[in-house]
Design a protein around this motif. Structure first.
Motif, PDB file in Angstrom:
ATOM      1  N   VAL A 221       8.505   3.556  56.759  1.00  0.00           N
ATOM      2  CA  VAL A 221       8.723   3.475  58.204  1.00  0.00           C
ATOM      3  C   VAL A 221       8.332   4.811  58.814  1.00  0.00           C
ATOM      4  CG1 VAL A 221      10.422   3.228  60.048  1.00  0.00           C
ATOM      5  CG2 VAL A 221      10.575   1.770  58.025  1.00  0.00           C
ATOM      6  N   ILE A 222       7.581   4.772  59.904  1.00  0.00           N
ATOM      7  CA  ILE A 222       7.302   5.974  60.691  1.00  0.00           C
ATOM      8  C   ILE A 222       8.094   5.852  61.982  1.00  0.00           C
ATOM      9  CG2 ILE A 222       5.554   7.402  61.799  1.00  0.00           C
ATOM     10  CD1 ILE A 222       3.508   6.225  59.869  1.00  0.00           C
ATOM     11  N   LEU A 223       9.039   6.746  62.181  1.00  0.00           N
ATOM     12  CA  LEU A 223       9.971   6.702  63.319  1.00  0.00           C
ATOM     13  C   LEU A 223       9.522   7.668  64.410  1.00  0.00           C
ATOM     14  CD1 LEU A 223      12.776   5.905  64.584  1.00  0.00           C
ATOM     15  CD2 LEU A 223      13.699   7.893  63.367  1.00  0.00           C
ATOM     16  N   LEU A 224       9.290   7.145  65.608  1.00  0.00           N
ATOM     17  CA  LEU A 224       9.005   7.982  66.781  1.00  0.00           C
ATOM     18  C   LEU A 224       9.826   7.450  67.944  1.00  0.00           C
ATOM     19  CD1 LEU A 224       7.509  10.207  68.281  1.00  0.00           C
ATOM     20  CD2 LEU A 224       5.617   8.585  68.665  1.00  0.00           C
ATOM     21  N   GLU A 225      11.031   7.956  68.072  1.00  0.00           N
ATOM     22  CA  GLU A 225      11.915   7.605  69.187  1.00  0.00           C
ATOM     23  C   GLU A 225      12.756   8.816  69.549  1.00  0.00           C
ATOM     24  OE1 GLU A 225      14.118   4.286  70.306  1.00  0.00           O
ATOM     25  OE2 GLU A 225      13.183   2.905  68.901  1.00  0.00           O
ATOM     26  N   GLY A 226      13.207   8.839  70.783  1.00  0.00           N
ATOM     27  CA  GLY A 226      14.090   9.903  71.239  1.00  0.00           C
ATOM     28  C   GLY A 226      13.813  10.354  72.654  1.00  0.00           C
ATOM     29  N   ILE A 227      12.578  10.149  73.134  1.00  0.00           N
ATOM     30  CA  ILE A 227      12.258  10.618  74.482  1.00  0.00           C
ATOM     31  C   ILE A 227      13.095   9.892  75.534  1.00  0.00           C
ATOM     32  CG2 ILE A 227      10.327   9.017  74.826  1.00  0.00           C
ATOM     33  CD1 ILE A 227      10.479  12.692  75.967  1.00  0.00           C
ATOM     34  N   ASN A 228      13.367   8.606  75.329  1.00  0.00           N
ATOM     35  CA  ASN A 228      14.162   7.867  76.315  1.00  0.00           C
ATOM     36  C   ASN A 228      15.636   8.253  76.265  1.00  0.00           C
ATOM     37  OD1 ASN A 228      12.034   6.280  77.465  1.00  0.00           O
ATOM     38  ND2 ASN A 228      12.002   5.091  75.575  1.00  0.00           N
ATOM     39  N   ASP A 229      16.122   8.678  75.091  1.00  0.00           N
ATOM     40  CA  ASP A 229      17.474   9.237  75.019  1.00  0.00           C
ATOM     41  C   ASP A 229      17.556  10.520  75.839  1.00  0.00           C
ATOM     42  OD1 ASP A 229      19.073   7.742  72.567  1.00  0.00           O
ATOM     43  OD2 ASP A 229      16.911   7.776  72.258  1.00  0.00           O
ATOM     44  N   LEU A 230      16.523  11.365  75.735  1.00  0.00           N
ATOM     45  CA  LEU A 230      16.510  12.597  76.526  1.00  0.00           C
ATOM     46  C   LEU A 230      16.509  12.282  78.008  1.00  0.00           C
ATOM     47  CD1 LEU A 230      13.964  14.807  74.543  1.00  0.00           C
ATOM     48  CD2 LEU A 230      16.454  14.908  74.477  1.00  0.00           C
ATOM     49  N   HIS A 231      15.751  11.283  78.414  1.00  0.00           N
ATOM     50  CA  HIS A 231      15.707  10.900  79.824  1.00  0.00           C
ATOM     51  C   HIS A 231      17.057  10.350  80.295  1.00  0.00           C
ATOM     52  CE1 HIS A 231      11.044  10.247  79.740  1.00  0.00           C
ATOM     53  NE2 HIS A 231      11.396  11.513  79.652  1.00  0.00           N
ATOM     54  N   ALA A 232      17.700   9.537  79.452  1.00  0.00           N
ATOM     55  CA  ALA A 232      18.985   8.939  79.837  1.00  0.00           C
ATOM     56  C   ALA A 232      20.108   9.966  79.809  1.00  0.00           C
ATOM     57  CB  ALA A 232      19.319   7.774  78.906  1.00  0.00           C
ATOM     58  N   GLY A 233      20.057  10.889  78.845  1.00  0.00           N
ATOM     59  CA  GLY A 233      21.051  11.950  78.758  1.00  0.00           C
ATOM     60  C   GLY A 233      22.431  11.492  78.360  1.00  0.00           C
ATOM     61  N   VAL A 234      22.510  10.363  77.605  1.00  0.00           N
ATOM     62  CA  VAL A 234      23.806   9.775  77.265  1.00  0.00           C
ATOM     63  C   VAL A 234      23.892   9.592  75.758  1.00  0.00           C
ATOM     64  CG1 VAL A 234      25.311   7.763  77.573  1.00  0.00           C
ATOM     65  CG2 VAL A 234      23.865   8.540  79.462  1.00  0.00           C
ATOM     66  N   ASN A 235      25.079   9.906  75.196  1.00  0.00           N
ATOM     67  CA  ASN A 235      25.294   9.667  73.767  1.00  0.00           C
ATOM     68  C   ASN A 235      26.030   8.344  73.553  1.00  0.00           C
ATOM     69  OD1 ASN A 235      28.056  10.155  74.220  1.00  0.00           O
ATOM     70  ND2 ASN A 235      27.931  12.286  73.526  1.00  0.00           N
ATOM     71  N   THR A 236      26.335   8.024  72.313  1.00  0.00           N
ATOM     72  CA  THR A 236      26.944   6.732  72.011  1.00  0.00           C
ATOM     73  C   THR A 236      28.338   6.579  72.597  1.00  0.00           C
ATOM     74  OG1 THR A 236      27.665   7.642  69.889  1.00  0.00           O
ATOM     75  CG2 THR A 236      25.629   6.364  69.895  1.00  0.00           C
ATOM     76  N   ALA A 237      29.000   7.675  72.886  1.00  0.00           N
ATOM     77  CA  ALA A 237      30.339   7.616  73.480  1.00  0.00           C
ATOM     78  C   ALA A 237      30.301   7.609  74.999  1.00  0.00           C
ATOM     79  CB  ALA A 237      31.178   8.796  72.984  1.00  0.00           C
ATOM     80  N   GLY A 238      29.111   7.635  75.560  1.00  0.00           N
ATOM     81  CA  GLY A 238      28.985   7.652  77.014  1.00  0.00           C
ATOM     82  C   GLY A 238      29.031   9.029  77.623  1.00  0.00           C
ATOM     83  N   GLY A 239      29.107  10.054  76.779  1.00  0.00           N
ATOM     84  CA  GLY A 239      29.143  11.421  77.268  1.00  0.00           C
ATOM     85  C   GLY A 239      27.757  12.030  77.352  1.00  0.00           C
ATOM     86  N   PRO A 240      27.683  13.304  77.782  1.00  0.00           N
ATOM     87  CA  PRO A 240      26.384  13.968  77.891  1.00  0.00           C
ATOM     88  C   PRO A 240      25.722  14.110  76.520  1.00  0.00           C
ATOM     89  CG  PRO A 240      28.101  15.198  79.054  1.00  0.00           C
ATOM     90  CD  PRO A 240      28.801  14.164  78.244  1.00  0.00           C
ATOM     91  N   LEU A 241      24.437  13.861  76.472  1.00  0.00           N
ATOM     92  CA  LEU A 241      23.676  13.937  75.230  1.00  0.00           C
ATOM     93  C   LEU A 241      23.502  15.387  74.793  1.00  0.00           C
ATOM     94  CD1 LEU A 241      21.842  12.231  73.226  1.00  0.00           C
ATOM     95  CD2 LEU A 241      19.931  13.003  74.658  1.00  0.00           C
ATOM     96  N   THR A 242      23.608  15.615  73.484  1.00  0.00           N
ATOM     97  CA  THR A 242      23.248  16.890  72.891  1.00  0.00           C
ATOM     98  C   THR A 242      22.171  16.659  71.838  1.00  0.00           C
ATOM     99  OG1 THR A 242      24.860  16.783  71.076  1.00  0.00           O
ATOM    100  CG2 THR A 242      25.626  17.702  73.187  1.00  0.00           C
TER     101      THR A 242
END
Length: 395
Positions: A272-293
């Motif tokens: 598997v080649i994984l390329l994801e994360g840019i949309n997490d940066l745009h949303a700025g939210v983690n799994t608990a609903g808090g600010p993304l780090t």
């Protein structure tokens, strides 16, 4: 094409969720094409859908998968046909094959299930286009679909037009796939399948319709040219995130939720080649609903790595490409990319960031690769992404 782990025959014409033991024949098969499916497609009634499938490898005895995975009501199928594409919705005369599912021409697929066809007696070439025509005789609920196909799907007038050679009864066009989620073959020379797992960049956003110039398409051609053909499956979904579901339901559930089905159950997958994360940066939210780090995103990657390794699959990490991010998001992107490069947690990495960045401004996409929005590569950029993959990383 997924291994038939979610499908069981419970009646002569009804397919539902369950488990089947893998047969020797199934274990030898490789997925040649298998888009990821989401909820939220349109309804159909007494209509034929004719879709294009672009096979990444050559093989024989193809099978297709119909997916009702994201729908809420059973799907009644009136007929399915596979033929070689001539042009657009026109089939090559004499190439039609009626498709059966557990020997039934008219299966009903339960909500939440998928159906794998019986082998079809034909040969498929690498890069060949097939037309898969599905007649839906009864009103459906919202379709299980892949919204952004970057290919043309044809919708018919009323009735069963699965066996038509000519395109006269196909009166509308869309750029989505409906219910059709896989093609696998007994391979001629390929040894395994690679899953390119990601978001709209992998899905091919802003690439020409019907040109097959997404970076996974280019990677399949590179592998073949190198004498090491592999099935390459594009499991990208526009807008998809690693950690959280997207409010626009057609952009899919999170990678953490869909990875097992969309990557690890693909027939013959070894890498598997994984390329994801840019949309997490745009949303700025983690799994608990808090600010993304940055650590939140790294933790998500570690969970995907653990899933892959548990399944005996290699996982290659892709660094997140530049997007003119604000300073705080750019700092997170750099931290995450440094971890991908140096942690050793992945089985290898592809430095898409380095390959695609503007040498004069590494926070931005290189202008010759820019499709116009600063994020999505054009066809030249997609080829550069495929060229950045070290082929020795692929099992």
């Amino acid at each position: 094409m997924r291994r038939p782990l979610l499908v069981a025959l419970v009646a002569a014409t009804t397919l539902t969720a369950g488990a089947l033991p893998a047969s020797g024949a199934a274990a030898q098969r490789l997925a040649a094409w298998a888009p990821s499916m989401t909820i939220g497609g349109p309804n159909f009634n007494d209509q034929t859908i004719r879709m294009v499938v672009h096979s990444s490898i050559a093989g024989t005895s193809p099978r297709i998968t119909l997916s009702n995975l994201r729908s809420t009501t059973p799907l009644a199928v009136g007929a399915v046909d596979v033929a070689v594409q001539g042009s657009m919705a026109t089939a090559v005369a004499g190439t039609h094959h009626t498709v059966t599912f557990a020997r039934s021409k008219t299966p009903t697929i339960a909500a939440g299930a998928e159906a794998v066809s019986d082998p079809i007696p034909m040969t498929v070439g690498a890069g060949q286009n097939l037309l898969v025509s599905v007649f839906l005789p009864k009103a459906t609920s919202s379709a299980t679909w892949h919204s952004d196909a970057f290919d043309t799907t044809f919708l018919s007038r009323t009735g069963d037009h699965t066996r038509d050679d000519a395109d006269g009864n196909y009166v509308a066009a869309r750029t989505s796939w409906f219910y059709l989620s896989g093609l696998d073959v007994v391979p001629s020379t390929a040894r395994s399948t690679v899953v390119a797992f990601g978001d709209s960049i992998t899905d091919g956003y802003n690439t020409p319709t019907g040109a097959y110039q997404r970076w996974p398409d280019d990677l399949a051609r590179r592998l073949a040219a190198a004498g090491t053909p592999r099935g390459v499956v594009d499991a990208g979904i526009g807008g998809n995130r690693v950690l959280t579901d997207v409010p626009n339901i057609w952009q899919g559930i999170s990678a953490l939720k869909r990875f097992q089905h969309d990557a690890l159950t693909i027939a013959g997958v070894k890498t598997v080649i994984l390329l994801e994360g840019i949309n997490d940066l745009h949303a700025g939210v983690n799994t608990a609903g808090g600010p993304l780090t940055a650590q939140d995103l790294i933790n998500g990657y570690q969970q995907l790595i653990a899933q892959a390794h548990k399944a005996g699959v290699r996982i290659i990490g892709g660094t997140i490409m530049p997007d003119n991010e604000p300073a705080d998001r750019e700092a997170m992107r750099q931290t995450v990319n440094d971890w991908v490069r140096t942690s050793g947690a992945f089985d290898g990495f592809v430095d898409f960031d380095h390959a695609m960045a503007d040498p004069a401004n590494p926070h931005s996409l290189n202008p010759p690769y820019n499709s116009g929005d600063g994020l999505h590569p054009n066809a030249t950029g997609m080829q550069a992404m495929a060229d950045a993959v070290n082929l020795t990383l692929i099992s």
